[in-house]
Design an enzyme around this catalytic site. Sequence first.
Site, PDB file in Angstrom:
ATOM      1  N   ASN A 182       0.716  -1.172   0.077  1.00 10.50           N
ATOM      2  CA  ASN A 182       0.067   0.080   0.051  1.00 10.50           C
ATOM      3  C   ASN A 182       0.741   1.386  -0.100  1.00 10.50           C
ATOM      4  O   ASN A 182       0.366   2.244   0.362  1.00 10.50           O
ATOM      5  CB  ASN A 182      -1.053   0.139   1.341  1.00 10.50           C
ATOM      6  CG  ASN A 182      -1.698  -1.232   1.354  1.00 10.50           C
ATOM      7  OD1 ASN A 182      -2.379  -1.502   0.372  1.00 10.50           O
ATOM      8  ND2 ASN A 182      -1.996  -1.586   2.620  1.00 10.50           N
TER       9      ASN A 182
ATOM     10  N   TYR B  81      11.035   3.382   6.223  1.00 10.34           N
ATOM     11  CA  TYR B  81      11.723   3.533   7.368  1.00 10.34           C
ATOM     12  C   TYR B  81      12.939   2.854   7.616  1.00 10.34           C
ATOM     13  O   TYR B  81      13.953   3.325   7.790  1.00 10.34           O
ATOM     14  CB  TYR B  81      10.748   3.858   8.377  1.00 10.34           C
ATOM     15  CG  TYR B  81      11.452   4.531   9.790  1.00 10.34           C
ATOM     16  CD1 TYR B  81      11.424   5.692   9.939  1.00 10.34           C
ATOM     17  CD2 TYR B  81      11.633   3.695  10.971  1.00 10.34           C
ATOM     18  CE1 TYR B  81      12.072   6.546  11.129  1.00 10.34           C
ATOM     19  CE2 TYR B  81      12.209   4.198  12.079  1.00 10.34           C
ATOM     20  CZ  TYR B  81      12.302   5.362  12.208  1.00 10.34           C
ATOM     21  OH  TYR B  81      12.737   6.015  13.456  1.00 10.34           O
TER      22      TYR B  81
HETATM   23  P1  NAD Z   1       9.939  14.133  16.331  1.00 10.92           P
HETATM   24  O1  NAD Z   1       8.896  13.822  15.412  1.00 10.92           O
HETATM   25  O2  NAD Z   1       9.138  14.320  17.944  1.00 10.92           O
HETATM   26  O3  NAD Z   1      10.857  15.228  16.072  1.00 10.92           O
HETATM   27  C1  NAD Z   1      11.600  15.283  14.650  1.00 10.92           C
HETATM   28  C2  NAD Z   1      11.999  16.683  14.501  1.00 10.92           C
HETATM   29  O4  NAD Z   1      12.735  16.798  13.172  1.00 10.92           O
HETATM   30  C3  NAD Z   1      10.914  17.675  14.363  1.00 10.92           C
HETATM   31  O5  NAD Z   1      11.218  18.812  15.147  1.00 10.92           O
HETATM   32  C4  NAD Z   1      10.727  17.836  13.052  1.00 10.92           C
HETATM   33  O6  NAD Z   1      10.164  19.013  12.683  1.00 10.92           O
HETATM   34  C5  NAD Z   1      12.181  17.709  12.534  1.00 10.92           C
HETATM   35  N1  NAD Z   1      12.088  17.443  11.002  1.00 10.92           N
HETATM   36  C6  NAD Z   1      11.493  16.538  10.153  1.00 10.92           C
HETATM   37  N2  NAD Z   1      11.658  16.680   9.142  1.00 10.92           N
HETATM   38  C7  NAD Z   1      12.835  17.706   8.742  1.00 10.92           C
HETATM   39  C8  NAD Z   1      13.240  18.159   7.708  1.00 10.92           C
HETATM   40  N3  NAD Z   1      13.066  17.969   6.483  1.00 10.92           N
HETATM   41  N4  NAD Z   1      14.222  19.393   7.870  1.00 10.92           N
HETATM   42  C9  NAD Z   1      14.526  19.752   9.135  1.00 10.92           C
HETATM   43  N5  NAD Z   1      13.943  19.358  10.280  1.00 10.92           N
HETATM   44  C10 NAD Z   1      13.014  18.165  10.205  1.00 10.92           C
HETATM   45  O7  NAD Z   1      10.837  12.758  16.491  1.00 10.92           O
HETATM   46  P2  NAD Z   1      11.706  11.967  17.475  1.00 10.92           P
HETATM   47  O8  NAD Z   1      11.015  11.117  18.084  1.00 10.92           O
HETATM   48  O9  NAD Z   1      12.391  12.985  18.389  1.00 10.92           O
HETATM   49  O10 NAD Z   1      12.905  11.391  16.826  1.00 10.92           O
HETATM   50  C11 NAD Z   1      14.175  12.073  16.558  1.00 10.92           C
HETATM   51  C12 NAD Z   1      14.806  10.929  15.499  1.00 10.92           C
HETATM   52  O11 NAD Z   1      14.915   9.845  16.340  1.00 10.92           O
HETATM   53  C13 NAD Z   1      14.345  10.685  14.221  1.00 10.92           C
HETATM   54  O12 NAD Z   1      15.421  10.314  13.237  1.00 10.92           O
HETATM   55  C14 NAD Z   1      13.932   9.294  14.411  1.00 10.92           C
HETATM   56  O13 NAD Z   1      13.589   8.338  13.314  1.00 10.92           O
HETATM   57  C15 NAD Z   1      14.653   8.762  15.670  1.00 10.92           C
HETATM   58  N6  NAD Z   1      14.026   7.712  16.353  1.00 10.92           N
HETATM   59  C16 NAD Z   1      13.131   7.864  17.196  1.00 10.92           C
HETATM   60  C17 NAD Z   1      12.376   6.735  17.828  1.00 10.92           C
HETATM   61  C18 NAD Z   1      11.427   7.200  18.940  1.00 10.92           C
HETATM   62  O14 NAD Z   1      11.056   6.106  19.529  1.00 10.92           O
HETATM   63  N7  NAD Z   1      10.957   8.340  19.154  1.00 10.92           N
HETATM   64  C19 NAD Z   1      12.900   5.554  17.798  1.00 10.92           C
HETATM   65  C20 NAD Z   1      13.917   5.379  16.779  1.00 10.92           C
HETATM   66  C21 NAD Z   1      14.609   6.641  16.172  1.00 10.92           C
END
Ligand code: NAD
Length: 448
Positions: free
Chosen positions: A300, A354
Amino acid sequence: MTDRYQTFTRTPLGQTLVKNLGLPDPTPLPRWIEGSPVIDGPVVFGAISETDAGKAIQALLRDIGASFSTATEGVASSEIRPKALVFDATGATSTAELTSLQRFFSPVIRQLAPAGRVIVIGRTPELAHSTEQQIAQRALEGFTRSLGKEVKRGATVNLVYVAPDAHEQLDSTLRFFLSPKSAYVDGQVARIGTGPLVSNDPDHPLAGKVALVTGAARGIGASIAGTLARDGAGVIGVDVPQNADALRKVMSRIGGSELLLDVTAVDAAQRIAAHAQEQYGGLDIVVHNAGITRDRRLANMRTDAWDAVLDVNLRAPERITEHLLASGAIRDGGSIIGVASIAGIAGNNGQTNYATSKAGVIGLVQAFAPKLTERNIRINAVAPGFIETEMTAKVPFTIREVGRRINSLQQGGQPIDVAETTAWFADPASAGVTGNVVRVCGQSMLGA
Ligand code: NAD
């Protein structure tokens, strides 16, 4: 986000139900508080033989003012509750010597204090002097990962492999694993190689350094920005213009500067380099934290959802890293940190886009690490598991609840746990730490 189940288990009724029904019993994990010691309880040290690594460990324990004893002094049978057990297994030259693990740990492991630390130090197997030594050293992984699943009450177990002649590089890594900074890092294997000896102020290891953090407006990125600032760095926070207000708040709180841009913009790298040059005269630390999810099974999956995730999570870090390195914007001795995910290690249903992007981040680290040693630029990845943020708050309830519990610590991690791991990588004293992928996942069953 609060973990209501964990809060409930701390009530008298919760405790009764947990005990009677055998439910998960997640122990609250203390986090490091500024000004507190590296470790706040006794340490028991053991070794197979006297080694350079063992001497370096004991020197560090003295340095941080830890009260420590050696198991041979009969500590194992005494009344003390060790806060940490540190075992030097670098002296294991054959599998026969593995018996010393059982001899050291079995009598003392039950006495380990809540949120205690077990650290095993080994010799990097691929760099062993003999086949026998390589086999014995590799065996340590099974030991530590299993013990991680056995210890209870918030304790963690980790393995640190040290290359020959790299024992002097142990300090920053041991400080991290001994302290509450590594609260949610469990069942992991870190590798330390040789590098220049950097002695800095452990309270402000990033003084005079300049750090860039993408996605700094909230969640993990905001915590990383705050932690690097706490450790002395000048911080440039990047986020998209839609999050301008949130980014401004974070940056004014930590005294950083904001740069509003989309990391996928074609001129993102150039704008970052120019901003760093103009405001700070250069850049030392780059944290590629900005990330998004667009979950769907592949059947999908829409093209735009696939492309958006690959663009933000992988292509942007790749392009920005290449430009900052080629243009010399990252100074020698710098540190690049990718934010991967356990989904990039284990794969996850509904996350082909992802997981591809996050496995690619690991590829980025592994491809660049050997190429950058000449300039002493280090590159590592942190791979978070379930961390309590807005991203995971969007996950449906039952999947979220499972995500929180299927790890050795039976709870989600906090953004600060990812941030502290990033700060350990960023520390110039971690000069021998490169090419590592360390999961911050409480030893999640995913991607073990
Ligand atoms: P979140 O969504 O709370 O924050 C992500 C931030 O990145 C946001 O402020 C967003 O505006 C910014 N962002 C997104 N796209 C952007 C772009 N194109 N340019 C500039 N800024 C951009 O996410 P989070 O949970 O804090 O995650 C942070 C990182 O950790 C990510 O890479 C995520 O994949 C990774 N991660 C998170 C988890 C989790 O459990 N929360 C687990 C594994 C990995």
